[in-house]
Design an enzyme around this catalytic site. Structure first.
Site, PDB file in Angstrom:
ATOM      1  N   VAL A 120       0.838  -1.198   0.000  1.00  0.00           N
ATOM      2  CA  VAL A 120       0.000   0.000   0.000  1.00  0.00           C
ATOM      3  C   VAL A 120       0.874   1.250   0.000  1.00  0.00           C
ATOM      4  O   VAL A 120       0.627   2.198  -0.756  1.00  0.00           O
ATOM      5  CB  VAL A 120      -0.954  -0.011   1.209  1.00  0.00           C
ATOM      6  N   THR A 123       2.482   1.837  -3.404  1.00  0.00           N
ATOM      7  CA  THR A 123       1.516   2.299  -4.395  1.00  0.00           C
ATOM      8  C   THR A 123       1.048   3.718  -4.107  1.00  0.00           C
ATOM      9  O   THR A 123       0.899   4.531  -5.025  1.00  0.00           O
ATOM     10  CB  THR A 123       0.302   1.350  -4.426  1.00  0.00           C
ATOM     11  N   GLU A 124       0.841   4.013  -2.832  1.00  0.00           N
ATOM     12  CA  GLU A 124       0.296   5.313  -2.455  1.00  0.00           C
ATOM     13  C   GLU A 124       1.316   6.444  -2.596  1.00  0.00           C
ATOM     14  O   GLU A 124       0.990   7.518  -3.120  1.00  0.00           O
ATOM     15  CB  GLU A 124      -0.210   5.268  -1.009  1.00  0.00           C
ATOM     16  N   SER A 125       2.523   6.248  -2.103  1.00  0.00           N
ATOM     17  CA  SER A 125       3.474   7.362  -2.013  1.00  0.00           C
ATOM     18  C   SER A 125       4.881   7.034  -2.481  1.00  0.00           C
ATOM     19  O   SER A 125       5.748   7.915  -2.474  1.00  0.00           O
ATOM     20  CB  SER A 125       3.560   7.840  -0.560  1.00  0.00           C
ATOM     21  N   TYR A 210      -5.885   0.849  -8.942  1.00  0.00           N
ATOM     22  CA  TYR A 210      -5.234   0.856  -7.626  1.00  0.00           C
ATOM     23  C   TYR A 210      -5.212  -0.544  -7.024  1.00  0.00           C
ATOM     24  O   TYR A 210      -4.174  -1.014  -6.550  1.00  0.00           O
ATOM     25  CB  TYR A 210      -5.971   1.826  -6.697  1.00  0.00           C
TER      26      TYR A 210
END
Length: 220
Positions: A120, A123-125, A210
């Site tokens: 996560v 993928t997010e940051s 996502y």
């Protein structure tokens, strides 16, 4: 004024006092007049110096970056601390050492798979603790301000706070959907309301991409 001139003035004053002992006005005496003339002459010749202003200025670029001010003022100058939020991904190799330790500790706290949390975060940051999305999501696990506040996160740019809050929310979504990672990740991205509304992954290309990306990283 030299010493000879001072001696002459003293002698003049003494003679005046002898000749006119009742005189009480030093200003009207030859001595007083001479002193006044000298003072006026010195004032005319030596005006008071005005303080000189520095001709050194900092450019806008220097003020914005904080560069060059120490070269102007010296090492004793104290610069205000400036915090800059940068949405560009930080190098994973430089950021992951401490973050990986935090992830492992938080995963144990919430009984989560550390590999899923890392997927996560990537993928997010991309492991940038200062990342800010166009929608306003913040930090490693991209928490929206309202969500972060509800999770008790006081500083979303602090790795410990952010990962703890993000993992707590991810755990809530997994519990809500009986451990179904696909639905939990969809809810993490689009909100549980949309997952419930569409009874599955919402028909949003962003959410669909996502979920695929996080699961690909997690299973890869």
């Amino acid at each position: 004024m030299n010493i000879d001139a001072y001696n002459h003035l003293i002698q003049t004053q003494a003679m005046t006092n002898i000749q006119n002992p009742t005189s009480t006005s030093p200003v009207s005496s030859p001595f007083g007049q001479t002193i006044r003339e000298i003072l006026q002459s010195n004032t005319a010749m030596s005006p008071l110096r005005q303080p000189q202003l520095s001709s050194t200025y900092l450019t806008n670029d220097q003020l914005a970056t904080g560069m060059s001010i120490r070269s102007q003022l010296g090492d004793t100058a104290v610069m205000p601390k400036i915090t800059v939020q940068n949405s560009n991904p930080a190098p994973v190799s430089n950021a992951n050492n401490d973050i990986t330790t935090i992830v492992e500790q938080v995963a144990n706290q919430f009984n989560l798979d550390a590999k899923l949390i890392n997927a996560v975060i990537q993928t997010e940051s991309n492991y940038n603790p200062n990342a800010v999305s166009h929608a306003g999501a913040q930090g490693l696990m991209q928490l929206m301000p309202g969500t972060a506040q509800g999770l008790g996160v006081t500083n979303p740019f602090n790795p410990v706070d952010n990962i703890t809050g993000g993992a707590k929310y991810l755990k809530q979504m997994l519990d809500r959907y009986q451990g179904n990672k696909t639905l939990a990740l969809a809810a993490y991205n689009a909100g549980p309301g949309n997952v419930d509304k569409y009874n599955g992954i919402p028909p949003f290309s962003e959410t669909q991409n996502y979920v695929k990306k996080v699961l690909g990283t997690y299973l890869g």
